[in-house]
Design a protein around this motif. Structure first.
Motif, mmCIF file in Angstrom:
data_model
loop_
_atom_site.group_PDB
_atom_site.id
_atom_site.type_symbol
_atom_site.label_atom_id
_atom_site.label_comp_id
_atom_site.label_asym_id
_atom_site.label_seq_id
_atom_site.Cartn_x
_atom_site.Cartn_y
_atom_site.Cartn_z
ATOM 1 N N TRP A 38 0.923 -1.358 0.184
ATOM 2 C CA TRP A 38 0.051 0.087 0.108
ATOM 3 C C TRP A 38 0.909 1.295 0.133
ATOM 4 O O TRP A 38 0.292 2.429 -0.142
ATOM 5 N N LEU A 39 2.121 1.172 0.181
ATOM 6 C CA LEU A 39 3.047 2.081 0.090
ATOM 7 C C LEU A 39 3.058 2.809 -1.344
ATOM 8 O O LEU A 39 3.575 3.993 -1.467
ATOM 9 N N VAL A 40 2.504 2.118 -2.275
ATOM 10 C CA VAL A 40 2.487 2.658 -3.762
ATOM 11 C C VAL A 40 1.710 3.715 -3.848
ATOM 12 O O VAL A 40 1.852 4.510 -4.583
ATOM 13 N N VAL A 41 0.418 3.807 -2.900
ATOM 14 C CA VAL A 41 -0.473 4.711 -3.186
ATOM 15 C C VAL A 41 -0.051 6.147 -2.882
ATOM 16 O O VAL A 41 -0.184 7.174 -3.772
ATOM 17 N N PRO A 42 0.668 6.257 -1.808
ATOM 18 C CA PRO A 42 1.149 7.592 -1.431
ATOM 19 C C PRO A 42 2.232 8.156 -2.389
ATOM 20 O O PRO A 42 2.283 9.291 -2.806
ATOM 21 N N GLY A 43 3.207 7.199 -2.845
ATOM 22 C CA GLY A 43 4.233 7.371 -3.761
ATOM 23 C C GLY A 43 3.503 7.943 -5.084
ATOM 24 O O GLY A 43 4.219 9.070 -5.574
ATOM 25 N N CYS A 44 2.243 7.415 -5.393
ATOM 26 C CA CYS A 44 1.876 7.824 -6.911
ATOM 27 C C CYS A 44 1.244 9.362 -6.484
ATOM 28 O O CYS A 44 1.386 10.039 -7.568
ATOM 29 N N MET A 45 0.824 9.501 -5.195
ATOM 30 C CA MET A 45 -0.022 10.605 -5.360
ATOM 31 C C MET A 45 1.133 11.640 -5.192
ATOM 32 O O MET A 45 1.279 13.063 -5.564
ATOM 33 N N LEU A 46 2.282 11.600 -4.630
ATOM 34 C CA LEU A 46 3.469 12.369 -4.457
ATOM 35 C C LEU A 46 4.089 12.702 -5.865
ATOM 36 O O LEU A 46 4.448 13.891 -6.117
ATOM 37 N N LEU A 47 4.114 11.690 -6.663
ATOM 38 C CA LEU A 47 4.608 11.871 -7.793
ATOM 39 C C LEU A 47 3.715 12.624 -8.652
ATOM 40 O O LEU A 47 4.196 13.774 -9.559
ATOM 41 N N ILE A 48 2.499 12.491 -8.864
ATOM 42 C CA ILE A 48 1.446 13.271 -9.574
ATOM 43 C C ILE A 48 1.368 14.715 -9.064
ATOM 44 O O ILE A 48 1.340 15.696 -9.894
ATOM 45 N N ILE A 49 1.459 15.055 -7.825
ATOM 46 C CA ILE A 49 1.675 16.251 -7.342
ATOM 47 C C ILE A 49 2.776 17.121 -7.744
ATOM 48 O O ILE A 49 2.779 18.236 -8.299
ATOM 49 N N SER A 50 3.947 16.467 -7.777
ATOM 50 C CA SER A 50 5.113 17.087 -8.176
ATOM 51 C C SER A 50 5.363 17.334 -9.594
ATOM 52 O O SER A 50 5.682 18.377 -10.135
ATOM 53 N N ILE A 51 4.853 16.382 -10.384
ATOM 54 C CA ILE A 51 4.724 16.576 -11.944
ATOM 55 C C ILE A 51 3.650 17.780 -12.358
ATOM 56 O O ILE A 51 4.027 18.574 -13.075
ATOM 57 N N SER A 52 2.443 17.680 -11.588
ATOM 58 C CA SER A 52 1.548 18.750 -11.826
ATOM 59 C C SER A 52 2.050 20.201 -11.650
ATOM 60 O O SER A 52 1.787 21.275 -11.992
ATOM 61 N N GLY A 53 2.914 20.175 -10.287
ATOM 62 C CA GLY A 53 3.333 21.759 -9.878
ATOM 63 C C GLY A 53 4.214 22.147 -10.800
ATOM 64 O O GLY A 53 4.656 23.271 -10.841
ATOM 65 N N ILE A 54 5.360 21.039 -11.301
ATOM 66 C CA ILE A 54 6.227 21.718 -12.333
ATOM 67 C C ILE A 54 5.697 22.053 -13.573
ATOM 68 O O ILE A 54 6.062 23.047 -14.222
ATOM 69 N N LEU A 55 4.683 21.168 -13.987
ATOM 70 C CA LEU A 55 4.102 21.562 -15.407
ATOM 71 C C LEU A 55 3.258 23.010 -15.190
ATOM 72 O O LEU A 55 3.174 23.705 -16.212
ATOM 73 N N GLU A 56 2.648 23.297 -13.875
ATOM 74 C CA GLU A 56 2.058 24.600 -13.748
ATOM 75 C C GLU A 56 2.783 25.617 -13.666
ATOM 76 O O GLU A 56 2.557 26.685 -14.586
ATOM 77 N N GLY A 57 4.013 25.738 -13.339
ATOM 78 C CA GLY A 57 5.013 26.783 -13.590
ATOM 79 C C GLY A 57 5.223 27.062 -15.036
ATOM 80 O O GLY A 57 5.442 28.008 -15.570
ATOM 81 N N LEU A 58 5.539 25.773 -15.772
ATOM 82 C CA LEU A 58 5.873 25.922 -17.161
ATOM 83 C C LEU A 58 4.640 26.542 -18.040
ATOM 84 O O LEU A 58 5.046 27.359 -18.960
ATOM 85 N N ILE A 59 3.555 26.093 -17.637
ATOM 86 C CA ILE A 59 2.383 26.562 -18.511
ATOM 87 C C ILE A 59 2.157 28.067 -18.269
ATOM 88 O O ILE A 59 1.849 29.019 -19.135
#
Length: 153
Positions: A38-59
């Motif tokens: 079940w540690l995969v679930v928070p890992g996926c959430m953290l990865l999605i948040i980081s990717i969306s945060g970096i993309l938001e700055g570029l956009i």
């Protein structure tokens, strides 16, 4: 401020990847590696948040560049431009300074009036600390820094 945001997004992305790896190798057959799948679930959430945060700055940077490339008026205030892009004035000012110092945006704003003026990046000396344009002396009249960037080179 923005570099600090990127640092936290990168740290959360790396943490997310580590959680995904830890959750995928932690099973009951390996007692030396504690954990659960079940540690995969928070890992996926953290990865999605980081990717969306970096993309938001570029956009956001691309929106600002597109806005100023299609701007027909010679002078506009910084509050008007921030309202048209639905941004906070302070963060908009920081983004303009960052884009100007990276050489991507050929504008400057007067700190006293807040009027944005299109400028020629090739024929001016700019303060590397506060991005004040057209510095005539050996120091910046706004912040007093001696670190100047000569754009003519």
């Amino acid at each position: 401020m923005r570099d600090n945001q990127h640092t936290w997004f990168i740290v959360s992305g790396i943490t997310g990847i580590l959680f995904i790896i830890w959750g995928s190798i932690a099973t009951d057959a390996r007692p030396l590696i504690p954990g659960d799948h079940w540690l995969v679930v928070p890992g996926c959430m953290l990865l999605i948040i980081s990717i969306s945060g970096i993309l938001e700055g570029l956009i956001t940077d691309m929106r600002i560049l597109k806005y100023f490339s299609g701007l027909t008026a010679k002078e506009i205030t910084i509050t008007e431009a921030a309202d048209e892009l639905n941004m906070d004035v302070d963060s908009f000012r920081q983004r303009i300074l960052t884009l100007k110092m990276n050489g991507k945006l050929a504008i400057s704003f007067l700190p006293t009036t807040g009027v944005i003026v299109k400028s020629d990046l090739m024929n001016e000396r700019t303060c590397s600390f506060c991005a004040y344009p057209k510095v005539a002396k050996d120091f910046c009249p706004v912040c007093g820094s001696k670190k100047l960037v000569d754009k003519a080179k």
